[in-house]
Design a protein around this motif. Structure first.
Motif, PDB file in Angstrom:
ATOM      1  N   LEU A   1      44.386  46.508  20.132  1.00  0.00           N
ATOM      2  CA  LEU A   1      44.045  45.082  20.115  1.00  0.00           C
ATOM      3  C   LEU A   1      45.262  44.260  19.693  1.00  0.00           C
ATOM      4  CD1 LEU A   1      40.493  45.026  18.497  1.00  0.00           C
ATOM      5  CD2 LEU A   1      41.093  44.055  20.710  1.00  0.00           C
ATOM      6  N   ILE A   2      45.933  44.715  18.630  1.00  0.00           N
ATOM      7  CA  ILE A   2      47.106  43.975  18.164  1.00  0.00           C
ATOM      8  C   ILE A   2      48.195  43.994  19.234  1.00  0.00           C
ATOM      9  CG2 ILE A   2      48.873  43.821  16.367  1.00  0.00           C
ATOM     10  CD1 ILE A   2      46.901  45.330  14.540  1.00  0.00           C
ATOM     11  N   ALA A   3      48.351  45.161  19.893  1.00  0.00           N
ATOM     12  CA  ALA A   3      49.381  45.292  20.926  1.00  0.00           C
ATOM     13  C   ALA A   3      49.077  44.436  22.148  1.00  0.00           C
ATOM     14  CB  ALA A   3      49.509  46.760  21.343  1.00  0.00           C
ATOM     15  N   GLY A   4      47.835  43.962  22.267  1.00  0.00           N
ATOM     16  CA  GLY A   4      47.476  43.136  23.413  1.00  0.00           C
ATOM     17  C   GLY A   4      47.121  43.944  24.638  1.00  0.00           C
TER      18      GLY A   4
ATOM     19  N   LEU B   1      49.385  37.170  26.595  1.00  0.00           N
ATOM     20  CA  LEU B   1      50.814  37.097  26.905  1.00  0.00           C
ATOM     21  C   LEU B   1      51.085  37.964  28.135  1.00  0.00           C
ATOM     22  CD1 LEU B   1      52.293  37.646  23.322  1.00  0.00           C
ATOM     23  CD2 LEU B   1      52.229  35.505  24.595  1.00  0.00           C
ATOM     24  N   ASP B   2      52.056  37.567  28.989  1.00  0.00           N
ATOM     25  CA  ASP B   2      52.372  38.443  30.100  1.00  0.00           C
ATOM     26  C   ASP B   2      53.174  39.635  29.575  1.00  0.00           C
ATOM     27  OD1 ASP B   2      55.454  38.024  31.175  1.00  0.00           O
ATOM     28  OD2 ASP B   2      54.640  36.321  30.047  1.00  0.00           O
TER      29      ASP B   2
ATOM     30  N   ARG C   1      55.292  39.893  26.025  1.00  0.00           N
ATOM     31  CA  ARG C   1      54.687  40.706  24.981  1.00  0.00           C
ATOM     32  C   ARG C   1      55.661  41.794  24.531  1.00  0.00           C
ATOM     33  NH1 ARG C   1      50.202  43.811  27.236  1.00  0.00           N
ATOM     34  NH2 ARG C   1      49.322  41.860  27.962  1.00  0.00           N
ATOM     35  N   ALA C   2      56.306  42.431  25.499  1.00  0.00           N
ATOM     36  CA  ALA C   2      57.224  43.518  25.150  1.00  0.00           C
ATOM     37  C   ALA C   2      58.476  43.012  24.433  1.00  0.00           C
ATOM     38  CB  ALA C   2      57.614  44.290  26.411  1.00  0.00           C
ATOM     39  N   GLN C   3      58.775  41.720  24.594  1.00  0.00           N
ATOM     40  CA  GLN C   3      59.904  41.156  23.844  1.00  0.00           C
ATOM     41  C   GLN C   3      59.539  40.929  22.384  1.00  0.00           C
ATOM     42  OE1 GLN C   3      60.849  37.629  26.017  1.00  0.00           O
ATOM     43  NE2 GLN C   3      61.853  38.734  27.686  1.00  0.00           N
ATOM     44  N   ARG C   4      58.243  40.869  22.097  1.00  0.00           N
ATOM     45  CA  ARG C   4      57.811  40.540  20.736  1.00  0.00           C
ATOM     46  C   ARG C   4      57.129  41.687  20.015  1.00  0.00           C
ATOM     47  NH1 ARG C   4      55.652  34.526  22.299  1.00  0.00           N
ATOM     48  NH2 ARG C   4      57.621  33.931  23.290  1.00  0.00           N
ATOM     49  N   ILE C   5      56.481  42.563  20.778  1.00  0.00           N
ATOM     50  CA  ILE C   5      55.742  43.654  20.149  1.00  0.00           C
ATOM     51  C   ILE C   5      56.253  44.977  20.710  1.00  0.00           C
ATOM     52  CG2 ILE C   5      53.471  44.669  19.760  1.00  0.00           C
ATOM     53  CD1 ILE C   5      52.253  41.946  20.477  1.00  0.00           C
ATOM     54  N   ALA C   6      56.657  45.883  19.833  1.00  0.00           N
ATOM     55  CA  ALA C   6      57.061  47.216  20.283  1.00  0.00           C
ATOM     56  C   ALA C   6      56.054  48.215  19.762  1.00  0.00           C
ATOM     57  CB  ALA C   6      58.454  47.556  19.774  1.00  0.00           C
ATOM     58  N   LEU C   7      55.617  49.100  20.648  1.00  0.00           N
ATOM     59  CA  LEU C   7      54.605  50.081  20.279  1.00  0.00           C
ATOM     60  C   LEU C   7      55.198  51.476  20.373  1.00  0.00           C
ATOM     61  CD1 LEU C   7      51.604  50.647  19.643  1.00  0.00           C
ATOM     62  CD2 LEU C   7      51.199  50.712  22.087  1.00  0.00           C
ATOM     63  N   VAL C   8      55.079  52.237  19.291  1.00  0.00           N
ATOM     64  CA  VAL C   8      55.543  53.625  19.298  1.00  0.00           C
ATOM     65  C   VAL C   8      54.319  54.525  19.401  1.00  0.00           C
ATOM     66  CG1 VAL C   8      56.744  55.400  18.005  1.00  0.00           C
ATOM     67  CG2 VAL C   8      57.573  53.053  17.954  1.00  0.00           C
ATOM     68  N   HIS C   9      54.273  55.320  20.483  1.00  0.00           N
ATOM     69  CA  HIS C   9      53.088  56.122  20.770  1.00  0.00           C
ATOM     70  C   HIS C   9      53.081  57.446  20.037  1.00  0.00           C
ATOM     71  CE1 HIS C   9      50.940  54.167  24.101  1.00  0.00           C
ATOM     72  NE2 HIS C   9      52.079  53.541  24.261  1.00  0.00           N
TER      73      HIS C   9
END
Lengths: 287, 339
Positions: A75-78, A97-98, A102-110
Motif C-alpha cells: 500500500l505504501i509503495a503504491g 502517481l505514475d 513513484r520510482a523516483q520517490r519510493i524504492a522498494l527492496v524485495h
C-alpha cells in the motif's frame, strides 16, 4: 500539515526529536482486502491502519507471518490502492502517481530477486537509475558516479565487477540495497531484508539503515518479524496481527509482554536496556 | 561495472556489419556457378554505381535475379527471428523461449495456409494472416503457461511445444486438402525455405514491417532489462509494464509473422543467436537487440549458403540446417539450466 506524530506519547528521545519534523508518509485509516474473484468473500483483510512516518525516521512494521505486513508495505509503495482511507507521500496518493514518478520517490527492496541472465553487481545497481532516464536512453557519467557512490555507501565497492549469482546472500543484500539508494528516493521500503542473513549481517544492515536515514534524510520502512532487531533500531513500531493494526508507537510503548505474547503466540520476557529501549527474551514453552 | 554506452553499441554493430558483409560476399560467390572475387567486385560496383547495362548476362541471371534477392531475404528473416526470440525471452523471463519452440512459428504458418486456401488470389494477405496466427498462438501459450497467476518456466515450454505439435497436426490435415497443388513447394516452405521468389509488394511489407517492429522493440530496450527481474520489480523501478508488454508482444508477433510468411518455419534462430550474442557482448537489451538482428542475419545467410552447397546440386531447406545446429544447442541450454 499538523504533526500529531503517534497516538501513544513518545518517551523516546529520538521520537521526540521527530515530533516537529515534516510528515513524509501518511497512512490514514487505510484498509485493503484480497479476494480470489471480484465479488467473492475476501481471503485476507487488512483493517484500517493509521500511522505517520517522518523524514530520518526508521519505522518497523512488525508482526508474525500472515499478519498483513507485506500488504501494508505494498500500500505504501503504491502497488495497490487502499479500499478505504488514504496512503500519501508528501500529500499525494502513492497509488495514483505514475510508475516513473513513484520510482523516483519510493524504492522498494524485495525479499527475493531472481535474475534470468547473469548480471554484474555494478550494472545491477545502475538499473536504479532507470526511473531518472527516458526510454532509448544510455546512462550518463553522473549516473555512473551515483551508482558507484551507492555501492560505496553500503561498503560494497569491491563487488562492482562481480556476478550477481556468484556473491553471498549478505553481499547480495547490500547490492540490492545499493540499487535502491541509486534511485535517490525519499522513502526506502524493505520487505524482510534480514530474512537470509546471519545475525551479524542483520545487525550490520539495520545499523547501516539507521545511518543512511540520519545522513540522507530517508524515511525507511522495514517489514520484519524480528522482535529484537526492531526494538533496537526502530523509532516507531507498527504492530500487526491477523490483519489488524494493534498498536503504533515507539518500541517502549509497543513492547508489552501480554500484547506481544498474544501476537507472537509464545512466552516472552521484556526488560528495559540501559539505552531505554526494550529488550526481548525468549522463554522455552514449558517454563 | 560494464555499462552500455552508445559508442559501444555503434562499435560492436560496425564490427558485426563488417562480418555480415564478408558473409554476403561469400554467399554470393558460392553456388553451382562460382564467381571469382574480382569479377564479383567489378559487377557489384557496376550494379551499385548505376550501370546495370554493363553487367554480364551470367551475372544478371544468377546474381541479380537469384542469389542477391535470396541473401537479402535471409538477412531480414534472420534478423526478424532473432529479435523476436530475444524479445520473447525477456517477456516470458525464459532463456529457452523462441518463436519456433513456443509454437508461434507454426501458428503463423497455419495462418498463411488458411489465407492461401481461403483467398489464393491475394498473396499480400499472407503476412497479415501470419501475424494473426502468431498473436493468437502466443496469447494461448502465455495463458497455458501460467500457474496460480505466475508464469512457470517449464509449464510454459511444454505449453509451447504441445501447441507447436497440435498446430502442425492441423497443418498436415490442411495440406492433404491441397494435394492437387504444389504440395512439395508447401512442404519445403514449411521446413523453412528462402528459395521462393517473392512478389515485390511482399518484399516492401517485409522491410517496412521489420524496421518498424524492431524500432518499437528497441524503444523499450532498457525496460526489457528490468522486466527480466520480474514484472513487480520492473514496476517499482518505474517501468510501465502493461504498455511495454503490449508493444513487445505485438512487435515480436509481427516479426515472427513476417518471417514465416516469406520463408516458413525456420527454427531455433531466435534461440541460438541471442544466446551467442549474450555470451559475446552481455545481456543488456540496448546492445542485444541490434546485435541479435545482425547476428541473426549472419546466421541465416550462412546456413542458407550451406544448405545450397553442402549436397549440391540438391538444395536443402534452410530450416533443416538451423534445426541441426539449434536442437543440440537447445538441449545444452536445458541441461545447463537444470544442473
Amino acid at each position: 500539515m499538523s504533526d500529531t506524530a503517534s497516538p501513544v506519547p513518545a518517551p523516546d528521545a529520538v521520537a521526540r526529536a521527530h515530533a516537529h519534523v515534516h510528515v513524509r508518509v501518511n497512512v490514514e485509516q487505510a484498509s485493503y482486502a484480497y479476494s480470489a474473484r471480484a465479488h467473492a468473500a475476501p481471503l485476507f483483510t487488512l483493517e484500517a491502519t493509521t500511522f505517520q512516518a517522518h523524514e530520518r525516521e526508521l519505522v518497523a512494521i512488525l508482526g508474525p507471518n500472515a499478519s498483513g505486513k507485506s500488504t501494508l508495505l505494498r500500500l505504501i509503495a503504491g502497488a495497490i490502492a487502499p479500499l478505504s482511507g488514504r496512503v500519501e507521500l508528501d500529500g499525494f496518493a502513492t497509488s495514483k502517481l505514475d510508475a516513473r514518478t513513484r520510482a523516483q520517490r519510493i524504492a522498494l527492496v524485495h525479499q527475493e530477486s531472481s535474475l534470468v541472465f547473469p548480471l554484474l553487481a555494478g550494472d545491477y545497481v545502475l538499473q536504479g537509475r532507470h526511473p531518472h532516464g527516458r526510454s532509448l536512453w544510455f546512462e550518463s557519467e553522473d549516473d555512473f558516479t551515483i551508482a558507484k557512490n551507492a555501492l560505496a555507501q553500503v561498503g560494497a565497492e569491491h563487488l562492482a565487477d562481480r556476478w550477481m549469482h556468484k556473491i553471498s546472500g549478505g553481499e547480495k543484500q547490500r547490492v540490492v540495497l545499493a540499487r535502491a539508494l541509486a534511485q535517490q528516493p525519499l522513502v526506502l521500503l524493505l520487505d524482510e531484508p534480514t530474512l537470509h542473513l546471519d545475525i551479524g549481517a542483520q545487525v550490520e544492515l539495520l545499523a547501516q539503515l539507521r545511518r543512511l536515514a540520519a545522513e540522507h534524510r530517508y524515511t525507511i520502512v522495514v517489514v520484519t518479524h524480528e522482535l529484537g532487531l526492531a526494538a533496537e533500531f526502530a523509532d516507531q513500531i507498527v504492530l500487526l496481527h491477523r490483519g489488524k493494526c494493534l498498536r503504533v508507537g515507539p518500541p517502549s510503548a509497543v513492547y508489552q509482554r501480554e500484547l506481544l505474547e498474544q501476537v507472537f503466540e509464545t512466552p516472552l520476557e521484556i526488560e528495559t536496556a540501559p539505552s531505554g529501549r526494550p529488550r526481548v527474551l525468549i522463554k522455552g514453552r514449558k517454563q | 561495472m560494464r555499462p552500455v554506452t552508445l559508442a559501444r553499441v555503434l562499435r560492436i554493430c560496425a564490427l558485426l556489419s563488417a562480418v555480415l558483409f564478408a558473409v554476403v560476399l561469400l554467399a554470393l560467390r558460392l553456388g553451382a556457378v562460382p564467381f571469382s572475387l574480382g569479377d564479383l567486385g567489378q559487377n557489384l560496383w557496376w550494379l551499385a554505381s548505376g550501370h546495370p547495362e554493363r553487367l554480364s548476362t551470367d551475372f544478371r541471371l544468377i546474381m541479380v535475379d537469384i542469389r542477391l534477392p535470396r541473401i537479402l531475404l535471409g538477412i531480414f528473416v534472420g534478423a526478424a527471428l532473432s529479435v523476436a526470440g530475444a524479445s520473447f525471452q525477456a517477456l516470458l523471463r525464459n532463456p529457452l523461449a523462441d518463436p519456433y519452440v513456443l509454437g508461434v512459428s507454426n501458428g503463423a504458418a497455419l495462418g498463411v495456409l488458411v489465407a492461401l486456401l481461403v483467398a489464393p488470389a491475394l498473396p499480400l494477405m499472407t503476412p497479415l494472416a501470419a501475424f494473426l496466427g502468431a498473436t493468437a498462438t502466443i496469447s494461448i501459450v502465455y495463458m497455458l503457461g501460467r500457474r496460480q497467476g505466475q508464469l512457470d518456466s517449464s509449464t510454459l515450454l511444454l505449453a509451447g511445444i504441445i501447441s507447436a505439435s497440435f498446430l502442425s497436426a492441423i497443418i498436415m490435415f490442411l495440406m492433404t486438402t491441397l494435394a492437387s497443388r504444389d504440395l512439395r513447394g508447401i512442404a519445403f516452405w514449411l521446413m523453412g525455405d528462402l528459395s521462393t521468389a517473392l512478389p515485390r509488394g511482399l518484399l516492401w511489407i517485409l522491410v517496412v514491417g521489420f524496421l518498424s517492429a524492431t524500432g518499437a522493440i528497441y524503444t523499450t530496450a532498457s525496460d526489457l532489462n528490468l522486466l527480466l527481474a520480474g514484472e513487480r520489480e520492473a514496476m517499482h523501478l518505474g517501468v510501465d509494464v502493461t504498455r511495454v508488454k503490449l508493444v513487445v508482444y505485438i512487435s515480436a508477433s509481427v516479426l515472427t509473422g513476417l518471417a514465416v510468411a516469406v520463408s516458413g518455419a525456420i527454427g531455433y534462430v531466435g534461440l541460438l543467436v541471442p544466446h551467442l550474442m549474450r555470451m559475446l557482448f552481455g545481456s543488456d537489451y540496448r546492445l542485444l537487440i541490434p546485435t541479435s538482428a545482425l547476428g541473426g542475419a549472419i546466421a541465416v545467410v550462412l546456413a542458407d549458403t550451406l544448405a545450397r552447397t553442402v549436397v549440391a546440386p540438391i538444395e536443402l531447406p534452410v530450416g533443416a540446417m538451423t534445426a541441426m545446429a539449434g536442437a543440440p544447442f537447445f538441449i545444452y541450454l536445458l541441461r545447463r539450466r537444470l544442473a
